[in-house]
Design a protein around this motif. Structure first.
Motif, PDB file in Angstrom:
ATOM      1  N   ILE A  80      25.952  30.165  80.662  1.00 15.52           N
ATOM      2  CA  ILE A  80      25.551  29.352  79.581  1.00 15.52           C
ATOM      3  C   ILE A  80      25.083  27.909  80.133  1.00 15.52           C
ATOM      4  O   ILE A  80      23.813  27.456  79.579  1.00 15.52           O
TER       5      ILE A  80
ATOM      6  N   ASP B  59      30.315  22.273  69.586  1.00 17.98           N
ATOM      7  CA  ASP B  59      29.466  22.829  70.567  1.00 17.98           C
ATOM      8  C   ASP B  59      29.514  24.516  70.270  1.00 17.98           C
ATOM      9  O   ASP B  59      28.618  25.082  70.663  1.00 17.98           O
ATOM     10  N   PHE B  60      30.936  25.005  70.368  1.00 18.16           N
ATOM     11  CA  PHE B  60      31.169  26.260  70.477  1.00 18.16           C
ATOM     12  C   PHE B  60      32.313  26.569  69.442  1.00 18.16           C
ATOM     13  O   PHE B  60      33.242  25.934  69.189  1.00 18.16           O
TER      14      PHE B  60
ATOM     15  N   LYS C 268      27.110  24.922  67.137  1.00 17.12           N
ATOM     16  CA  LYS C 268      25.820  25.136  67.859  1.00 17.12           C
ATOM     17  C   LYS C 268      25.660  26.612  68.529  1.00 17.12           C
ATOM     18  O   LYS C 268      24.777  27.199  68.531  1.00 17.12           O
ATOM     19  N   ASN C 269      26.791  26.994  68.711  1.00 21.07           N
ATOM     20  CA  ASN C 269      27.037  28.437  69.514  1.00 21.07           C
ATOM     21  C   ASN C 269      28.125  29.158  69.180  1.00 21.07           C
ATOM     22  O   ASN C 269      29.275  28.265  68.758  1.00 21.07           O
TER      23      ASN C 269
ATOM     24  N   TYR D 144      26.868  34.606  71.957  1.00 23.75           N
ATOM     25  CA  TYR D 144      27.712  35.342  73.249  1.00 23.75           C
ATOM     26  C   TYR D 144      28.890  36.206  72.818  1.00 23.75           C
ATOM     27  O   TYR D 144      29.328  36.285  71.722  1.00 23.75           O
TER      28      TYR D 144
ATOM     29  N   LYS E 272      24.943  36.962  76.711  1.00 29.63           N
ATOM     30  CA  LYS E 272      24.085  36.479  75.142  1.00 29.63           C
ATOM     31  C   LYS E 272      23.735  37.786  74.673  1.00 29.63           C
ATOM     32  O   LYS E 272      23.195  39.038  75.392  1.00 29.63           O
TER      33      LYS E 272
ATOM     34  N   ASN F 261      21.888  31.685  70.287  1.00 29.00           N
ATOM     35  CA  ASN F 261      22.994  30.975  70.877  1.00 29.00           C
ATOM     36  C   ASN F 261      24.378  31.791  70.537  1.00 29.00           C
ATOM     37  O   ASN F 261      25.507  31.167  70.294  1.00 29.00           O
TER      38      ASN F 261
END
Ligand SMILES: Cc1cc2nc3c(=O)[nH]c(=O)nc-3n(C[C@H](O)[C@H](O)[C@H](O)COP(=O)(O)OP(=O)(O)OC[C@H]3O[C@@H](n4cnc5c(N)ncnc54)[C@H](O)[C@@H]3O)c2cc1C
Length: 381
Positions: A356, A4-5, A173-174, A332, A300, A330
């Motif tokens: 987020i 996810d990150f 994804k991020n 940051y 962001k 996505n």
């Protein structure tokens, strides 16, 4: 696996982000070219001290973050947190008027009182704030990323394809950039980070130090391993040409001045308390990431060029609602934690997570939008 990150930079900023997102059930990887807490975070004091003085937006932020982080570290890692308060001794920057800050609450301690506590105190007086601590920076950072995957990797580019970032063999994804003073992987023209170099030493001494002491330098109480931290010198480099790409020990421009710097720290410490049987056990150097306003930045990342192309009138002062600006997908950042990374880290990470995951707005003072609008107006032709 698709994360996810992916967080780039395993200092206190990145490790705190990893912690909150992992706790929120996200799959998190954290990468660093040097290892965990090898940049500024490994060099830090890491003192958690209040910022006294007439209330303003900066010291309000610091003191709010301080209370958040004290509570956070005590629960997360009590064995690496020594919370015994701090005695602040007036100096040029913090005179008596500033230190007598009713909102923070203090106890004035005269020389006699301090001598009764320990006859090693020099003839000093000061203001005691109970809400202050010192933590072990490396233990904290390593604890924060338990449950996340860590990779040693020098990330050279951000590649975004089919809705995913590709970082070497990793996909996510991020992305969160927490690179400290290092060249950002992205040109962010409205955030101008400068390094402020410093040195911190850990010493052993037979003198027992009851609480942290702060004047122009800080001396910690004996930590749980018995050592005492003394830090930190400052050398500002507000020079746009100077960039920081590595740790001080590997930097080709670093001039080793340890002997003189350590001596200076010890001399300043000696003016506050007599340290018997002194032995220097560790010398650490690093560069704090700072911007001129001293506020950290969180949020962001706005694509400057595309936003200006879309709304050229921004340059004339027109305020376009933040959600209409163009953002990198996505992507940051948390950066510019200055001299208070361990104070700010947990608080800023929780603000970013709320932003987020729950779309909670970032407070204006620490937002990227504030810097974006300011730079756009400055660049008006
Ligand atoms: C001497 C000294 C004393 C200090 N004392 C205190 C104190 O008492 N209290 C306090 O709260 N704060 C203190 N600070 C400040 C604090 O250390 C910093 O604010 C904080 O560490 C910044 O954390 P960071 O995660 O932003 O940066 P860093 O800790 O520098 O982490 C950034 C990381 O990103 C990695 N990285 C960068 N680019 C890439 C890339 N392309 N690929 C992979 N990895 C990359 C770097 O290797 C680095 O490890 C002190 C700092 C110094 C130098």
């Amino acid at each position: 696996m698709i994360y996810d990150f992916i967080i780039i930079g395993a200092g206190v900023a990145g490790c705190n982000c990893a912690y909150v997102l992992n706790k929120a059930g996200k799959k998190v990887a954290i990468v660093d070219k040097e290892g965990v807490a090898k940049g500024a975070s490994g060099a830090a004091g890491a003192f958690l001290s209040p910022l006294p003085g007439k209330k303003n937006s900066y010291n309000s932020l610091v003191n709010k973050a301080l209370h958040y982080s004290l509570d956070f570290y005590e629960k997360l890692i009590p064995q690496a947190t020594t919370k015994k308060g701090v005695l602040r001794v007036a100096d040029r920057n913090f005179n008596e008027t500033k230190l007598k800050d009713e909102t923070l609450g203090y106890e004035y301690k005269d020389a006699k009182h301090l001598q009764d506590v320990s006859n090693n105190f020099r003839n000093i007086e000061g203001y005691f704030y109970k809400d202050a601590a010192v933590v072990n920076p490396s233990e904290v950072c390593n604890k924060l990323i338990e449950g996340c995957n860590f990779y040693t990797q020098d990330v050279e580019a951000l590649i975004f394809k089919d809705g995913l970032y590709n970082i070497g063999n990793l996909k996510a994804k991020n992305i969160i950039l927490t690179q400290g003073v290092n060249n950002s992987l992205l040109n962010i023209p409205y955030i101008n980070i400068s390094p402020v170099f410093g040195l911190k030493i850990d010493v052993k001494s037979s003198t027992k130090i009851p609480f942290n002491i702060h004047k122009s330098i800080s001396i910690s109480a004996n930590k749980q391993d018995g050592t005492i931290s003394i830090g930190a010198t400052r050398q500002n480099h507000f020079d746009e040409k100077l960039t920081c790409t590595t740790t001080c020990d590997k930097c080709q421009f670093h001039i080793n001045n340890d002997e003189v710097d350590v001596k200076s720290l010890l001399n300043q410490a000696n003016e506050l308390i007599d340290l018997h049987d002194l032995e220097v056990v560790e010398i650490k150097k690093g560069a704090r990431a700072t911007i001129k306003s001293y506020f950290p930045v969180v949020g962001k990342i706005i694509d400057y060029e595309t936003s200006i192309k879309k709304y050229p009138s921004i340059k004339n002062g027109t305020k376009i609602a933040a959600d209409l600006l163009a953002y990198y997908p996505n992507l940051y950042t948390v950066n510019a934690l200055g001299s208070r990374g361990f104070v700010f880290g947990p608080y800023l990470a929780s603000i970013l997570k709320e932003h987020i995951l729950n779309e909670v707005a970032i407070p204006d003072d620490i937002s990227l939008e504030k810097h974006f609008y300011k730079t756009a107006r400055k660049n008006r032709t």
